[in-house]
Design a protein around this motif. Structure first.
Motif, mmCIF file in Angstrom:
data_model
loop_
_atom_site.group_PDB
_atom_site.id
_atom_site.type_symbol
_atom_site.label_atom_id
_atom_site.label_comp_id
_atom_site.label_asym_id
_atom_site.label_seq_id
_atom_site.Cartn_x
_atom_site.Cartn_y
_atom_site.Cartn_z
ATOM 1 N N PRO A 87 0.799 -1.238 0.000
ATOM 2 C CA PRO A 87 0.000 0.000 0.000
ATOM 3 C C PRO A 87 0.828 1.282 0.000
ATOM 4 O O PRO A 87 0.422 2.291 -0.592
ATOM 5 N N THR A 88 2.001 1.261 0.651
ATOM 6 C CA THR A 88 2.797 2.481 0.783
ATOM 7 C C THR A 88 3.738 2.724 -0.389
ATOM 8 O O THR A 88 4.382 3.774 -0.452
ATOM 9 N N TRP A 89 3.837 1.782 -1.312
ATOM 10 C CA TRP A 89 4.734 1.973 -2.452
ATOM 11 C C TRP A 89 4.258 3.146 -3.311
ATOM 12 O O TRP A 89 3.046 3.385 -3.434
ATOM 13 N N PRO A 90 5.179 3.869 -3.944
ATOM 14 C CA PRO A 90 4.757 4.959 -4.843
ATOM 15 C C PRO A 90 4.076 4.425 -6.096
ATOM 16 O O PRO A 90 4.587 3.524 -6.752
ATOM 17 N N PHE A 91 2.918 4.947 -6.391
ATOM 18 C CA PHE A 91 2.124 4.577 -7.576
ATOM 19 C C PHE A 91 2.490 5.498 -8.735
ATOM 20 O O PHE A 91 2.751 5.066 -9.842
ATOM 21 N N ASN A 92 2.465 6.809 -8.442
ATOM 22 C CA ASN A 92 2.888 7.795 -9.438
ATOM 23 C C ASN A 92 3.427 9.034 -8.744
ATOM 24 O O ASN A 92 3.239 9.226 -7.536
ATOM 25 N N ILE A 93 4.144 9.848 -9.519
ATOM 26 C CA ILE A 93 4.676 11.114 -9.024
ATOM 27 C C ILE A 93 4.153 12.199 -9.958
ATOM 28 O O ILE A 93 4.518 12.245 -11.136
ATOM 29 N N ILE A 94 3.267 13.038 -9.436
ATOM 30 C CA ILE A 94 2.658 14.110 -10.229
ATOM 31 C C ILE A 94 3.361 15.416 -9.876
ATOM 32 O O ILE A 94 3.467 15.771 -8.697
ATOM 33 N N TYR A 95 3.819 16.140 -10.894
ATOM 34 C CA TYR A 95 4.550 17.389 -10.639
ATOM 35 C C TYR A 95 3.623 18.583 -10.700
ATOM 36 O O TYR A 95 2.938 18.817 -11.681
ATOM 37 N N SER A 96 3.630 19.340 -9.588
ATOM 38 C CA SER A 96 2.755 20.510 -9.478
ATOM 39 C C SER A 96 3.405 21.767 -10.015
ATOM 40 O O SER A 96 2.752 22.768 -10.231
ATOM 41 N N SER A 97 4.711 21.740 -10.189
ATOM 42 C CA SER A 97 5.423 22.909 -10.678
ATOM 43 C C SER A 97 6.713 22.461 -11.314
ATOM 44 O O SER A 97 7.417 21.622 -10.779
ATOM 45 N N GLY A 98 7.023 23.036 -12.505
ATOM 46 C CA GLY A 98 8.235 22.615 -13.175
ATOM 47 C C GLY A 98 9.116 23.743 -13.632
ATOM 48 O O GLY A 98 10.017 23.534 -14.420
ATOM 49 N N THR A 99 8.888 24.964 -13.170
ATOM 50 C CA THR A 99 9.680 26.089 -13.636
ATOM 51 C C THR A 99 10.675 26.562 -12.598
ATOM 52 O O THR A 99 11.721 27.096 -12.922
ATOM 53 N N THR A 100 10.352 26.379 -11.321
ATOM 54 C CA THR A 100 11.276 26.794 -10.282
ATOM 55 C C THR A 100 12.432 25.819 -10.192
ATOM 56 O O THR A 100 12.416 24.748 -10.774
ATOM 57 N N GLY A 101 13.455 26.182 -9.435
ATOM 58 C CA GLY A 101 14.609 25.313 -9.299
ATOM 59 C C GLY A 101 14.296 24.025 -8.571
ATOM 60 O O GLY A 101 15.025 23.059 -8.678
ATOM 61 N N GLU A 102 13.201 23.989 -7.795
ATOM 62 C CA GLU A 102 12.853 22.799 -7.037
ATOM 63 C C GLU A 102 11.418 22.387 -7.354
ATOM 64 O O GLU A 102 10.490 22.701 -6.612
#
Length: 521
Positions: free
Chosen positions: A166-181
């Motif tokens: 259950p705790t494994w990562p399913f997906n990684i959704i990026y909320s912001s891609g312009t800043t350095g982080e």
């Protein structure tokens, strides 16, 4: 069918396993189609392809718990790779082709992606391979990378069995891609399973036909895509939305379910041929991602058959509000009531829990549920900033939105604390745009606000204070800025101003800038 019923009723399960059960029970039922081609996969074919994909990933050394990235237009192969990776317990980072090349590199590195799946449409942002770049596979078999067909394991290949935790990562959704982080929102297998189980209320099944015109890299799309597949329905992917084409497809395929952002509803309802189409097959229509005006909701209820459901929540999770608009036509100004299993509260500026009984109280919306992000990938400080804990230590996710509950428990939103702009259903963070503008030598001070747009719902406008003696033309600075931004982030306009309006403690008064924009339009 009994095996499926037992699986879907379990506290935790796997979407990939449900596909296998559908392949056994109904191998010839359609699973995935592309609206712009004759490409269709049945559940039997999808199950076999997922096995080949999972085998190929394992052959290439990608282990369960690791990740791959996909940057491409929605397609049958895109969806199949997503599902095949999940069968191997591998997380997927779906990335927007509208990102800048620099942002894309940062997100791939941040996700730790082992392979990048792309296509010709994303070639410009993906760019040429560099030394040390991760392997690439072309989903459309174009010459931008190794062809998908050549990469695939042989027909009949069987992967090593993986049972996700259950705790494994399913997906990684990026909320912001312009800043350095960039912030990668890690959603666990348990979070997605909670979405699937919630969908049992919305008449998904083998008879379902879901038309999706929002991209697969958006959480908006995935909250409907996975339930449709989990319950054995047919997903039709529309790579690019246009109102006339959408209406033709909906009528032709007797579509039962769809997810649309508010600006798409606006375009559909205003299309001159809308009322000429037979849309009586619709069971449910969904909306999320942006403010949905009560007037448009009312128009949809009046002219478009089937139920209308509005979800309010965050990609980070932390609870969901649901408005069943067709059942509560007097509450269209709200975003509904908490979903089952969601604990939604309001807190004041000091983090104090406000009483739900006080209908005059307004505060920041925070939420807890079984479907919450693990955290921002590799950014524990950002994760802590997004969390709030009650007196008993219960973890909530902060939304940054300000709202108020009415006496019936419906939530009305009336401000966005974080000043996020939602353009065409996509999140645009003003701070990202400000960071780009501040890098130009002409700019002494700058603020970015969202203003209403008939085309996009909202659109960003920049107000810039020049440096002394600077004579840079407006259009020059506007074009320079937009060249640094992703497609969904670009400024609609840029205006020079003598001084930014600020409060006594130095905060920019963005409401005055919005009013200035309204008065000058």
């Amino acid at each position: 069918m009994n095996d499926f019923r037992s699986a879907i009723d379990a506290e935790f399960g796997s979407v990939a396993e449900l596909v296998h059960l559908h392949a056994i029970a109904a191998p010839n039922c359609p699973a995935l189609s592309e609206s712009n081609s004759a490409c269709t996969l049945t559940y039997g074919e999808l199950d076999t392809l997922m096995d080949r994909i999972a085998t190929s990933l394992q052959r290439d050394g990608v282990k369960a718990g690791e990740s791959i990235a996909i940057c491409a237009t929605s397609s049958v192969n895109y969806a199949s790779v997503f599902l095949g990776a999940l069968r191997a317990g591998i997380a997927v980072a779906p990335l927007a082709p509208g990102s800048t090349p620099t942002s894309l590199v940062r997100m791939i590195d941040d996700a730790g992606a082992r392979i990048l799946f792309t296509d010709a449409s994303a070639a410009e942002v993906v760019g040429l391979p560099q030394d040390g770049a991760i392997p690439r596979v072309a989903l459309d078999n174009s010459n931008v990378a190794k062809s998908f067909d050549a990469w695939l394991a042989r027909a009949g290949a069987t992967p090593e069995q993986v049972r996700p935790e259950p705790t494994w990562p399913f997906n990684i959704i990026y909320s912001s891609g312009t800043t350095g982080e960039p912030k990668g929102i890690v959603q666990a297998f348990s979070m997605r399973w909670a979405h699937v189980r919630r969908a049992a209320n919305y008449r998904y099944g083998r008879q379902s036909v879901t038309l999706l015109s929002t991209p697969l890299y958006s959480n908006t799309t995935l909250v409907v895509f996975f339930p449709t597949i989990a319950f054995g329905g047919h997903v039709i992917l529309m790579p690019k939305f246009d109102a006339a084409g959408y209406l033709r497809l909906a009528e032709k395929h007797h579509v039962t379910h769809t997810m649309l952002v508010p600006v798409q509803y606006q375009r559909l309802m205003s299309h001159p041929s809308f009322d000429a189409h037979d849309l009586t097959s619709f069971a449910f229509k969904f909306s999320t991602s942006a403010p949905f005006s009560a007037a448009i909701k009312a128009d949809v209820l009046k002219r478009w058959p089937g139920g209308l459901i509005e979800f309010y929540g965050m990609t980070e999770g932390g609870g969901t509000m649901i408005l069943e608009a067709h059942l509560h036509p007097d509450k269209l100004h709200t975003v509904g009531r908490p979903a089952e299993g969601s604990d939604i509260r309001l807190i004041d500026d000091d983090g104090v829990d406000l009483s739900r009984d006080d209908t005059a109280a307004s505060g920041e919306v925070v939420g807890h549920s079984g479907g919450m992000m693990t955290g921002y990938h590799g950014q524990p400080e950002k994760t802590r900033e997004a969390e709030w804990f009650d007196a008993m230590g219960k973890r909530f996710i902060r939304t940054g939105d300000v709202g108020r509950f009415d006496a019936d428990g419906f939530l009305t939103l009336f401000d966005r604390k974080k000043d996020m702009i939602i353009s065409g259903g996509f999140n645009v963070y003003p701070s990202d745009l400000v960071a780009v503008l501040r890098a130009h030598p002409a700019v002494a001070d700058v603020a970015v606000v969202g203003v209403p747009s008939e085309l996009w719902g909202e659109t960003p406008v920049a107000y810039v204070v020049r440096r002394a003696a600077d004579t840079t033309p407006t259009e020059t600075l506007l074009h320079w800025t937009n060249a640094q931004l992703g497609k969904t982030q670009r400024l609609a306009s840029l205006k020079f101003i003598d001084e930014l309006p600020r409060s006594a403690i130095g905060k920019v008064l963005k409401r005055e800038l919005r009013d200035l924009s309204s008065n000058s339009s």
